[in-house]
Design an enzyme around this catalytic site. Structure first.
Site: not given
Length: 342
Positions: A310-312
């Site tokens: 995740g997190e981008g």
């Protein structure tokens, strides 16, 4: 709610001709050619440019996390937000590498972080309600989240940005995303729920049970995607959904990251199907359900690296490929330019 233009395909033949007459065999650049066509549709056929790309990371906490669906406690969300601001997370490393400007948005972590500069306050509350017991939030909170996200995207648009990427942080948010996926696709909860942070078999069984319980509890309200977000969503998922819709309304490209971001994309598409053609799907994550959600959306991701952070992070790694598609379209010689006869 969002006035998103249907993508203009009038010049597809012109764009495709420009791609096909580059100094290469037809189709030799594979998916980059498809990507170049999409980008030229959105940003213009003559000489599209990626300008001031922005990575927006949305953070919030989830009430369901208190019921043991993750190996990490909710406090880790706050700790990771601090890590983002201090520049120590994977998303910081990758955005520095590829030239993404990064911002971190508090959509509703458990407690506001005091004396920490750099976090953007777009709080909708101190974490959502536990979705297996009650609605995550009110419909009013969803609309407020959309307004906040829209205002933020508009700011970037005014500053010349024409591409945003969306990341997230929120312990428990794979449960919320799985519930949204099940509600909006009609798939079984057990097919949508994955192991998230790497939970054991007992926790995995509990997670599936709680998501199924949430879907049964809110069953009568799940025909409307806005109600799905209110009943099952997270504050960060809501604001990601709003940001995607707002960006498309402003003729901006949207890079969709992994499982959580794709759930937000699914909600956005259900709200306004025209948003779909503005989306670039960065990667296929290793989270169970993501493959099926991508297939449901008929989306072909750029990367498959077995990631599930995740997190981008996947979206950040996709930016150089997107830029490569733009560059070959703009800069690569045609056979006529190069004086090559075939």
């Amino acid at each position: 709610m969002f006035d998103i233009k249907l993508i203009n395909t009038e010049f597809d033949d012109v764009i495709q001709q420009k791609i096909d007459t580059k100094t290469k065999p037809l189709g030799a650049l594979g998916d980059l050619e498809t990507l170049a066509l999409q980008i030229a549709r959105v940003l213009g056929k003559d000489k599209p440019q990626i300008r001031n790309p922005k990575m927006m990371v949305f953070a919030a906490d989830h009430g369901i996390a208190d019921s043991g669906v993750s190996i990490a406690p909710s406090e880790v969300t706050t700790q990771m937000v601090v890590n983002f601001i201090n520049g120590g997370a994977a998303i910081n490393v990758f955005t520095r590498q590829v030239g993404f400007d990064l911002e971190v948005i508090d959509c509703g972590i458990l407690k506001p972080i005091e004396n920490l500069e750099g976090v953007i306050d777009q709080r909708l509350g101190a974490g959502t309600g536990p979705i297996h017991k009650r609605a995550a939030m009110t419909l009013g909170a969803v609309k407020q989240g959309f307004k906040m996200a829209t205002d933020r995207v508009e700011l970037h648009h005014q500053n010349g940005c024409n591409l945003i990427a969306l990341g997230e942080m929120g312990i428990g948010n794979t449960s919320s995303a799985a519930a949204i996926m099940a509600a909006l696709t009609g798939m079984k909860a057990e097919d949508c729920v994955g192991r998230g942070t790497g939970i054991d078999a007992t926790t995995f069984k509990r997670k599936k049970m709680l998501v199924e319980q949430a879907l049964l509890m809110h069953h009568c309200e799940l025909d409307d995607p806005m109600q799905v977000l209110a009943c099952l969503g997270g504050f960060e998922i809501v604001q990601m959904t709003g940001a995607m819709l707002a960006a498309a309304e402003r003729n901006m490209l949207v890079i969709v990251d992994g499982f959580i971001a794709t759930a937000a994309a699914l909600a956005a598409i259900k709200i306004n199907p025209n948003v779909r053609e503005y989306m670039i799907f960065a990667h296929q994550s290793d989270e169970k359900g993501h493959v099926m959600m991508l297939e449901f959306l008929q989306a072909k991701p750029l990367l498959k690296l077995g990631m599930k952070l995740g997190e981008g992070t996947g979206a950040a790694l996709a930016l150089p490929l997107i830029q490569a598609a733009v560059n070959f379209y703009n800069e690569m010689a045609s056979f006529a330019d190069a004086g090559i006869e075939i």
